[in-house]
Each structure stands twice: as C-alpha cells, then as structure tokens.
Design an enzyme around this catalytic site. Structure first.
Site, PDB file in Angstrom:
ATOM      1  N   SER A   1     -12.830  -4.925   1.836  1.00 41.87           N
ATOM      2  CA  SER A   1     -13.775  -4.189   0.984  1.00 41.87           C
ATOM      3  C   SER A   1     -15.233  -4.522   1.320  1.00 41.87           C
ATOM      4  CB  SER A   1     -13.502  -4.434  -0.507  1.00 41.87           C
ATOM      5  OG  SER A   1     -12.181  -4.080  -0.851  1.00 41.87           O
ATOM      6  N   PRO A   2     -15.602  -4.501   2.615  1.00 41.90           N
ATOM      7  CA  PRO A   2     -16.980  -4.874   2.993  1.00 41.90           C
ATOM      8  C   PRO A   2     -18.018  -3.860   2.514  1.00 41.90           C
ATOM      9  CG  PRO A   2     -15.824  -3.978   4.899  1.00 41.90           C
ATOM     10  CD  PRO A   2     -14.797  -4.121   3.797  1.00 41.90           C
TER      11      PRO A   2
ATOM     12  N   TYR B   1       0.841  -1.205   0.000  1.00 39.66           N
ATOM     13  CA  TYR B   1       0.000   0.000   0.000  1.00 39.66           C
ATOM     14  C   TYR B   1       0.877   1.256   0.000  1.00 39.66           C
ATOM     15  CZ  TYR B   1      -3.673  -3.293   1.546  1.00 39.66           C
ATOM     16  OH  TYR B   1      -4.544  -4.358   1.666  1.00 39.66           O
TER      17      TYR B   1
HETATM   18  N1  LIG Z   1      -6.308  -8.495   1.182  1.00 44.11           N
HETATM   19  C1  LIG Z   1      -6.560  -7.796   0.099  1.00 44.11           C
HETATM   20  O1  LIG Z   1      -6.266  -8.200  -1.022  1.00 44.11           O
HETATM   21  C2  LIG Z   1      -7.225  -6.455   0.233  1.00 44.11           C
HETATM   22  C3  LIG Z   1      -7.755  -5.815  -0.904  1.00 44.11           C
HETATM   23  C4  LIG Z   1      -8.393  -4.582  -0.720  1.00 44.11           C
HETATM   24  C5  LIG Z   1      -8.474  -4.018   0.553  1.00 44.11           C
HETATM   25  N2  LIG Z   1      -7.927  -4.650   1.628  1.00 44.11           N
HETATM   26  C6  LIG Z   1      -8.008  -4.096   2.988  1.00 44.11           C
HETATM   27  O2  LIG Z   1      -9.382  -3.909   3.310  1.00 44.11           O
HETATM   28  C7  LIG Z   1      -9.611  -2.570   3.715  1.00 44.11           C
HETATM   29  C8  LIG Z   1     -11.020  -2.140   3.332  1.00 44.11           C
HETATM   30  O3  LIG Z   1     -11.273  -2.300   1.954  1.00 44.11           O
HETATM   31  P1  LIG Z   1     -11.422  -1.074   0.948  1.00 44.11           P
HETATM   32  O4  LIG Z   1     -10.886   0.143   1.594  1.00 44.11           O
HETATM   33  O5  LIG Z   1     -10.889  -1.525  -0.341  1.00 44.11           O
HETATM   34  O6  LIG Z   1     -12.982  -0.955   0.708  1.00 44.11           O
HETATM   35  P2  LIG Z   1     -14.262  -0.622   1.602  1.00 44.11           P
HETATM   36  O7  LIG Z   1     -13.936  -0.683   3.026  1.00 44.11           O
HETATM   37  O8  LIG Z   1     -15.329  -1.485   1.065  1.00 44.11           O
HETATM   38  O9  LIG Z   1     -14.608   0.870   1.155  1.00 44.11           O
HETATM   39  C9  LIG Z   1     -13.725   1.931   1.313  1.00 44.11           C
HETATM   40  C10 LIG Z   1     -14.286   3.133   0.590  1.00 44.11           C
HETATM   41  O10 LIG Z   1     -15.530   3.504   1.172  1.00 44.11           O
HETATM   42  C11 LIG Z   1     -15.490   4.849   1.662  1.00 44.11           C
HETATM   43  N3  LIG Z   1     -16.234   4.842   2.930  1.00 44.11           N
HETATM   44  C12 LIG Z   1     -15.891   4.227   4.086  1.00 44.11           C
HETATM   45  N4  LIG Z   1     -16.838   4.410   5.029  1.00 44.11           N
HETATM   46  C13 LIG Z   1     -17.802   5.152   4.444  1.00 44.11           C
HETATM   47  C14 LIG Z   1     -19.042   5.677   4.895  1.00 44.11           C
HETATM   48  N5  LIG Z   1     -19.485   5.439   6.137  1.00 44.11           N
HETATM   49  N6  LIG Z   1     -19.788   6.421   4.045  1.00 44.11           N
HETATM   50  C15 LIG Z   1     -19.367   6.653   2.769  1.00 44.11           C
HETATM   51  N7  LIG Z   1     -18.194   6.181   2.282  1.00 44.11           N
HETATM   52  C16 LIG Z   1     -17.421   5.439   3.118  1.00 44.11           C
HETATM   53  C17 LIG Z   1     -14.015   5.165   1.802  1.00 44.11           C
HETATM   54  O11 LIG Z   1     -13.759   6.535   1.589  1.00 44.11           O
HETATM   55  P3  LIG Z   1     -13.067   7.497   2.706  1.00 44.11           P
HETATM   56  O12 LIG Z   1     -11.744   6.895   3.024  1.00 44.11           O
HETATM   57  O13 LIG Z   1     -12.973   8.786   1.989  1.00 44.11           O
HETATM   58  O14 LIG Z   1     -14.032   7.493   3.848  1.00 44.11           O
HETATM   59  C18 LIG Z   1     -13.402   4.355   0.670  1.00 44.11           C
HETATM   60  O15 LIG Z   1     -13.507   5.049  -0.547  1.00 44.11           O
HETATM   61  C19 LIG Z   1      -8.500  -1.783   3.018  1.00 44.11           C
HETATM   62  O16 LIG Z   1      -8.261  -0.541   3.646  1.00 44.11           O
HETATM   63  C20 LIG Z   1      -7.335  -2.738   3.140  1.00 44.11           C
HETATM   64  O17 LIG Z   1      -6.732  -2.618   4.423  1.00 44.11           O
HETATM   65  C21 LIG Z   1      -7.317  -5.869   1.476  1.00 44.11           C
END
Ligand SMILES: NC(=O)c1ccc[n+]([C@@H]2O[C@H](COP(=O)([O-])OP(=O)(O)OC[C@H]3O[C@@H](n4cnc5c(N)ncnc54)[C@H](OP(=O)(O)O)[C@@H]3O)[C@@H](O)[C@H]2O)c1
Length: 338
Positions: A209-210, A61
């Site tokens: 990415s929940p 990252y």
């Molecule tokens: N193992 C893997 O391959 C893998 C792949 C992807 C991700 N991950 C991990 O999983 C974590 C979470 O996944 P993700 O960040 O991809 O996706 P996510 O949690 O599904 O969604 C994140 C997105 O939603 C927005 N968001 C969050 N809370 C919100 C709310 N209450 N209202 C409106 N928008 C909201 C965030 O923007 P803001 O930041 O602007 O709030 C960001 O753009 C990552 O941070 C990472 O640590 C792991």
C-alpha cells in the site's frame, strides 16, 4: 531506470534479483471495486515489459481467485518473473466477513499445495506468512516454512506485519528474504523496529500500500462520495468523513513536490518510498497495486524521481498528522505488538 526499464535490486543478501518496483495484484480480485479483466491482463504484460518482475498475490485475495487469475500469466512467463504469494489469513465459506489467522505447520503444508495448484506452477519464488499468530512459536511456523524450501515447493521465505524482534527470531530459524509491511507517506510505524532489524539482518523491505491504498494519488478529496458501493475502503478509518477531509489537506506538500518535478502526486509518494532505501540502508522494492496499464507506466517512472533534501523535509511531518488508523481492527498488525 535506464531508458524505459526499471533498475534491479536483490531481495535480501542472497534472494532473487527483481525490478526495483513490483506489482501488487490484490485489487484485481477484491477490495477496490470492479475490475476489467482484459485491462488487468494487459497491465500484467505492460508491467513485465517495463521491468517489473515481482508479482504479488496471496491465497486470501478473492479467496483463491487472484492466484487463479494469475495462473495463465505465470505459465507464459514462469522464468521471467518472481512470483510471491502468502498464507495465514483464513476465511470461512459461510461467513464472508470472517478473517482468522493460522500459522499451524499442518495448515501451512496444505496452504502451499493449494496455492501451487491455483497458480499452476510447481514452485512459489517468495512465500510469505501473511500474519503472525503469537500463539504459535515462530520456531514452529518458520520451521515448517523452511521445510517447504527443502521440499522445493518454495524458493525464499518472507514475513508480513512482524516486529523487529519477531523478524530476528524468525531469521534465526531460517533466513528471511523479505519483509512485506505497509510503508508510505501515511504509514511509518514499520520504522519503529522492523526496518532497523531488516537492515541489520540483510532482509529486504517490500512496502505494501505505498500509495496509501490510492489516497496519496489525490483521488479522494471526499472519500465518502468517491468510493463505489462495496469498496472495502469505505470502512477504513482514513477514508471516513472528517478523517478523509483532514487527510486530503495533508497532501499539499506532496502537490508542491509534484509541481517541482512535473510529476503526479502518486509518483511523489512512490519516489519517497524508493528513497527509504538510502535513508535506512536496505533494499526497498515497493509493490503499488494497479489494474491499469497507464498507471503502471506512471508508477514505474516514479522510481527515477530523485527528491532533494528540502522536498524530503516538506514530506517528513505528514505521517505524524494522519487521522485514523491504517486498519479498522489493528489487532493483527505488527504495531499492536510493538
Ligand atoms: N501484506 C499485506 O498485508 C498486504 C496488505 C495490503 C496490500 N498488500 C499488497 O500490496 C499491494 C499494493 O497495495 P494496495 O493495492 O493495497 O495499495 P496501493 O498500492 O497503495 O494503492 C492501490 C490503489 O491505488 C490506485 N492506483 C494505483 N496507481 C495509481 C495511479 N498512478 N494513479 C491513481 N490511482 C492509482 C489503484 O487503483 P487501480 O487498480 O484502479 O489503478 C488502487 O485503488 C496489493 O496489491 C497487495 O499485493 C499486502
């Protein structure tokens, strides 16, 4: 939640006790547009105050920048948090778009030392293999990860994007504490084999990415115009043109449940993920990513929303109707090896 603080859950049968929801830190350094660093630091503190203790990063990252960003927070709160990082996705300094996978033991040994240095700590609580390279037997890669536990550099082991069969094979080499894979109202391929294997083995699920990378919050009615230039989601199949418009229409049942609970769409999406624990009989600790303190408050509050049977039924068909894969190139995912 009891009062304003999250309940706790144990990762794996003998793993660490963590807040029922973690914080994904990836977006602080890359992928989802510009970050206000002061606001992101405040988000980390607010999350901890709400009972979030599992903080998730990876060496890839920001090409190390995310681990470096977390270092002061880790130093200030080392004993209060469960620090998770990952190795296995490799980049080339002269080719920003390049992504390779390395599971070689020699690579793993140097990757953990580099992560420890960037994080400014002498132990990573939960160390994941970010992607599995089938060319390297799990006995070798997980064996090397187990040696890191023996050496005291890592406390617990995790895997990301593996199938049920791979999880079983790895667990026989060294106990696996957590499986981190994509799991949401939009992405349920993990249920094909990995969830059942995890439940059987006593491995916790850490859904990434929940919020469907933000789509499930309802923020993307017209994804093409709603994403800033350079946002990685511009190239994601689900956020593209006709797919995005079709997928936005799938949110109607989420909206209906949100209305019934006086909640936001994102909270319903997270409440659904939390309910997977009962549905499949295993610990589930999602790690929604946000850089905003208000959103971390909103997201943690979702852990106490109980969806009833009728609401779960409204939400059930959504994943089967989503247009577009969850990655442009699915070849490194567990789904490609099922
Ligand atoms: N193992 C893997 O391959 C893998 C792949 C992807 C991700 N991950 C991990 O999983 C974590 C979470 O996944 P993700 O960040 O991809 O996706 P996510 O949690 O599904 O969604 C994140 C997105 O939603 C927005 N968001 C969050 N809370 C919100 C709310 N209450 N209202 C409106 N928008 C909201 C965030 O923007 P803001 O930041 O602007 O709030 C960001 O753009 C990552 O941070 C990472 O640590 C792991």
């Amino acid at each position: 939640m009891s009062g304003d603080t999250l309940a706790t859950e144990r990762l794996g049968t003998e793993g660490p006790l963590v807040g029922l929801q973690g914080l994904g830190c990836m977006g602080i350094s890359e992928f989802y547009g510009d970050t206000d660093e002061a606001a992101a630091r405040e988000t980390l503190e607010v999350a901890l105050g709400l009972g979030v203790t599992l903080f998730d990063t990876a060496d890839v990252y920001g090409n190390g920048a995310n681990e470096e960003f977390l270092a002061p927070f880790v130093r200030a709160h080392r004993d209060e948090i469960t620090l998770a990082s990952k190795f296995g996705i490799v980049r080339k300094p002269d080719d920003p778009g390049y992504r390779g996978i390395s599971n070689d033991p020699a690579y793993i040994r140097q990757a953990v030392d580099a992560s420890l240095k960037r994080l400014g700590t002498d132990v990573i609580d939960l160390y994941y293999m970010h992607r599995h390279d089938p060319a390297v037997p799990l006995a070798e890669s997980v064996g090397a990860m187990g040696e890191l536990v023996t050496a005291g550099k890592v406390r617990y082991l995790g895997l990301s994007e593996v199938t049920g069969a791979e999880l079983r094979e790895a667990h026989a080499v060294h106990p696996i504490t957590a499986l981190q894979s994509e799991w949401s109202l939009f992405s349920r391929d993990v249920e094909r084999s990995a969830v059942g294997a995890a439940a059987e083995l006593g491995v916790a699920l850490v859904p990434y990415s929940p919020l469907g990378r933000g789509f499930l919050t309802g923020a993307f009615q017209d994804a093409a115009s709603d994403l800033a230039a350079g946002d990685f989601r511009q190239n994601q199949p689900r956020f593209n043109g006709d797919n995005a418009r079709h997928n936005a229409d799938l949110l109607d049942p989420v909206r209906k449940a949100a209305k019934a609970h006086g909640a936001t769409l994102g909270q319903i999406a997270l409440a659904w993920v939390h309910r997977r624990a009962d549905a499949h009989g295993l610990p589930v600790v999602p790690i929604p990513g946000t850089r905003k303190a208000g959103r971390v408050r909103e997201n943690t509050a979702a852990a106490s929303i109980l969806l009833d049977a009728a609401e779960l039924e409204w939400l059930e068909p959504i994943a089967g109707q989503v247009a577009g894969d969850r990655y442009t190139d699915m070849s490194a995912t567990s789904a490609a090896r099922e």
